[in-house]
Structures are given as C-alpha cells and as structure tokens.
Scaffold this motif. Structure first.
Motif, PDB file in Angstrom:
ATOM      1  N   ASP A  60       0.810  -1.212   0.000  1.00 20.32           N
ATOM      2  CA  ASP A  60       0.000   0.000   0.000  1.00 20.32           C
ATOM      3  C   ASP A  60       0.848   1.269   0.000  1.00 20.32           C
ATOM      4  OD1 ASP A  60      -2.132  -1.708   0.142  1.00 20.32           O
ATOM      5  OD2 ASP A  60      -2.671  -1.237   2.213  1.00 20.32           O
ATOM      6  N   GLU A  61       1.997   1.209   0.670  1.00 24.39           N
ATOM      7  CA  GLU A  61       2.828   2.409   0.838  1.00 24.39           C
ATOM      8  C   GLU A  61       3.386   2.950  -0.473  1.00 24.39           C
ATOM      9  OE1 GLU A  61       2.326   0.337   4.596  1.00 24.39           O
ATOM     10  OE2 GLU A  61       3.037  -0.373   2.643  1.00 24.39           O
TER      11      GLU A  61
ATOM     12  N   ARG B 268       2.577   6.054   9.636  1.00 27.75           N
ATOM     13  CA  ARG B 268       2.136   4.910   8.853  1.00 27.75           C
ATOM     14  C   ARG B 268       1.152   5.380   7.790  1.00 27.75           C
ATOM     15  NH1 ARG B 268      -1.958   1.035  12.080  1.00 27.75           N
ATOM     16  NH2 ARG B 268      -2.435   0.520   9.911  1.00 27.75           N
ATOM     17  N   TRP B 269       1.028   4.604   6.721  1.00 32.21           N
ATOM     18  CA  TRP B 269       0.094   4.923   5.643  1.00 32.21           C
ATOM     19  C   TRP B 269      -1.268   4.351   6.018  1.00 32.21           C
ATOM     20  CZ3 TRP B 269      -0.040   8.225   1.853  1.00 32.21           C
ATOM     21  CH2 TRP B 269      -0.891   8.040   0.764  1.00 32.21           C
ATOM     22  N   HIS B 270      -2.244   5.230   6.203  1.00 36.72           N
ATOM     23  CA  HIS B 270      -3.561   4.796   6.672  1.00 36.72           C
ATOM     24  C   HIS B 270      -4.644   5.617   5.984  1.00 36.72           C
ATOM     25  CE1 HIS B 270      -6.481   3.021   9.335  1.00 36.72           C
ATOM     26  NE2 HIS B 270      -6.854   4.205   9.803  1.00 36.72           N
ATOM     27  N   ARG B 271      -5.543   4.917   5.294  1.00 39.59           N
ATOM     28  CA  ARG B 271      -6.663   5.563   4.604  1.00 39.59           C
ATOM     29  C   ARG B 271      -6.200   6.676   3.667  1.00 39.59           C
ATOM     30  NH1 ARG B 271     -11.394   5.844   9.318  1.00 39.59           N
ATOM     31  NH2 ARG B 271     -11.535   3.569   9.632  1.00 39.59           N
TER      32      ARG B 271
ATOM     33  N   TRP C 269      -0.356   9.683   5.253  1.00 42.34           N
ATOM     34  CA  TRP C 269       0.591   9.350   6.302  1.00 42.34           C
ATOM     35  C   TRP C 269       0.095   9.952   7.613  1.00 42.34           C
ATOM     36  CZ3 TRP C 269       3.821   5.696   5.206  1.00 42.34           C
ATOM     37  CH2 TRP C 269       4.310   5.547   3.907  1.00 42.34           C
ATOM     38  N   THR C 270      -0.066   9.107   8.617  1.00 43.96           N
ATOM     39  CA  THR C 270      -0.563   9.562   9.903  1.00 43.96           C
ATOM     40  C   THR C 270       0.427   9.182  11.002  1.00 43.96           C
ATOM     41  OG1 THR C 270      -1.798   7.500  10.289  1.00 43.96           O
ATOM     42  CG2 THR C 270      -2.949   9.294   9.159  1.00 43.96           C
TER      43      THR C 270
ATOM     44  N   ALA D 278       2.107   7.566  14.094  1.00 42.73           N
ATOM     45  CA  ALA D 278       1.969   6.223  14.667  1.00 42.73           C
ATOM     46  C   ALA D 278       2.672   6.199  16.017  1.00 42.73           C
ATOM     47  CB  ALA D 278       2.570   5.179  13.731  1.00 42.73           C
TER      48      ALA D 278
ATOM     49  N   ASP E 282      -1.195  -4.691  12.651  1.00 40.87           N
ATOM     50  CA  ASP E 282      -1.912  -4.558  11.391  1.00 40.87           C
ATOM     51  C   ASP E 282      -1.119  -3.782  10.339  1.00 40.87           C
ATOM     52  OD1 ASP E 282      -2.065  -2.166  12.784  1.00 40.87           O
ATOM     53  OD2 ASP E 282      -4.016  -1.631  11.937  1.00 40.87           O
ATOM     54  N   CYS E 283       0.123  -3.444  10.632  1.00 47.15           N
ATOM     55  CA  CYS E 283       0.945  -2.674   9.690  1.00 47.15           C
ATOM     56  C   CYS E 283       2.392  -3.119   9.811  1.00 47.15           C
ATOM     57  CB  CYS E 283       0.818  -1.174   9.997  1.00 47.15           C
ATOM     58  SG  CYS E 283       1.796  -0.108   8.913  1.00 47.15           S
TER      59      CYS E 283
ATOM     60  N   TYR F 175       6.709   1.345   8.028  1.00 49.62           N
ATOM     61  CA  TYR F 175       6.571   2.612   8.738  1.00 49.62           C
ATOM     62  C   TYR F 175       7.520   3.649   8.152  1.00 49.62           C
ATOM     63  CZ  TYR F 175       3.785   0.038  12.079  1.00 49.62           C
ATOM     64  OH  TYR F 175       2.808  -0.734  12.661  1.00 49.62           O
TER      65      TYR F 175
END
Length: 245
Positions: A27-28, A222-225, A228-229, A231, A237-238, A241
């Motif tokens: 995903d990243e 982390r890459w979320h939705r 980058w948010t 962490a 679940d990831c 980073y």
C-alpha cells in the motif's frame, strides 16, 4: 515527455493503482509521492524485482537518482535488464547486501516446491535460526558481499540522500547501524519494514528500531486511509513505517 519518461511513468502509475488493490504491491507505494520529490536521491534496499524502484525512478525524474540494492543474483540481473528496457538512466543497481559492517556473508534463500522465494531471503549472520522461514521445507545458501550504507553513499559520491526504503527481513537494525553518518548528515526519510517475527531471529524487537531512530530525532508515521498519519507504536496490522526527521 520522452519515451523513457512515458514508459517509467506508465509502470509507476500501474503500481500506484495496484497498491490498494493487489496483495503483492504494498500500500505504501501509493504514498511515495508525498515524500519523494523531483531531483531526489533515493536508495531502495532489498529491491528484489523493483516494485519500489520503478515508482521512485518516475518520481525523482532525470535530475534524480535511484540506487537499487539487491544481494540476490537473479533479481539483481532482472533489475539491470528491466532498467535498460525501461530506459531508466537514473537507476543504478548495486549487487550487494547492506549490514552493520563490511565483509562476506551468506543469504538463506527459501524454496517453495523447488522455486526460490526471493522476498523472504535473509542474512544468516547474527540470526538465531530461520525464524518464520521455518515454514519452508528447504533453503539454499547464497554467498554475498556486505557493505554498509555509509560506504555505498560515499563510494557513489552522493551529496544528499533524500529517501531510503529498506526491507531486509529483520536485519533493519544492522542496516541502520551501518548508516550512522548518512542519518546524521543527510537526514533522509526512511520507509522500513518493522515486523516482529523477522526481527526476533536477530534478537531484536520493533520497539528497538523505533528507539534507535528516535535517538536521531526521527518520528514515526504509517500509511492509513490514503495518507501518512502519526503512529505512536508499531501495530500488528501494519508492517511498513515512515520515519522522518
């Protein structure tokens, strides 16, 4: 736009599209454009078949460079052939492993039904057994040279490294240990696989990686939705980073 740029851009676009849809594209990959700029110098450590290399090549453009580091002979040959076919003049392939100190070592390359699983190969130096690779019934020993990241940066004459991606099956702390001068002088953004099951065979934990980089002034995301948010810790679940100084 040159034919080279069109070819590389098409591959990079396909990979970004595939990132949230196909399991073999992380995903990243879709988040690299928020971190990497035209003209940047990037390192892809543990490049395998170049899923990150081609995206980075497109993002940095002709004024940038991508140094693709791969210790396994087959994938390293593929990277060189593919970079020529795509016309990626900004990609340099280094056939070596990176670690805490230079020398010679051995990779354990697992086999599934006789077929090499390149993405799960790991350096045996410092490892206490195969860890999660115990799931494979057989493995092949592959000799390799080992350099430090600092050595590679100096030998290549890189004045400013902007981004480093490293996926080395648990040996991330060894790579970081050999990157001390680069972390202090260049302050690159880092995209690291931080996965407890792989780190464990080297006697390390995810918290050790985070602590090591916090000492250099890095923070973790982390890459979320689709973005980058922050962490606060490494979660189950990831596995990848982003660390920025």
């Amino acid at each position: 736009m040159t034919p080279r740029a069109l070819r590389t851009g098409a591959v990079a676009g396909a990979l970004r599209w595939a990132a949230p849809r196909l399991p073999f594209v992380e995903d990243e990959v879709a988040g690299l454009s928020a971190v990497v700029r035209p003209g940047d110098v990037c390192l892809d450590v543990g490049a395998e078949y170049g899923l990150y290399t081609w995206t980075l090549s497109s993002l940095v453009g002709p004024a940038g460079q991508v140094h693709s580091v791969e210790p396994l002979p087959g994938p390293a040959r593929w990277l060189r052939l593919a970079s020529r076919a795509l016309g990626c003049a900004n990609v340099v392939v280094h056939h070596t492993a990176l670690g805490a100190r230079p020398g010679r070592s051995t990779l354990s390359l697992p086999l599934r039904h006789g077929t090499p699983v390149h993405g799960r190969a790991y350096l045996t130096e410092g490892a206490d057994g195969p860890g999660p690779n115990a799931e494979f019934r057989a493995a092949r020993s592959v000799p390799t040279s080992v350099r430090t990241l600092d050595q590679l940066v100096e030998a290549a004459g890189l004045e400013k490294v902007g981004f480093v991606k490293a996926d080395v099956e648990g040996a991330e702390l060894a790579v970081l240990t050999g990157a001390r001068e680069t972390l202090l002088r260049h302050r690159p953004s880092l995209l690291l696989e931080v996965e407890g099951r792989h780190l464990d065979k080297y006697g390390a934990r995810p918290a050790d990686v985070v602590r090591h980089l916090r000492a250099y002034g890095y923070r973790m995301r982390r890459w979320h939705r689709g973005r980058w948010t922050e962490a606060p810790h490494v979660g189950d679940d990831c596995r990848n980073y982003l660390f920025t100084a």
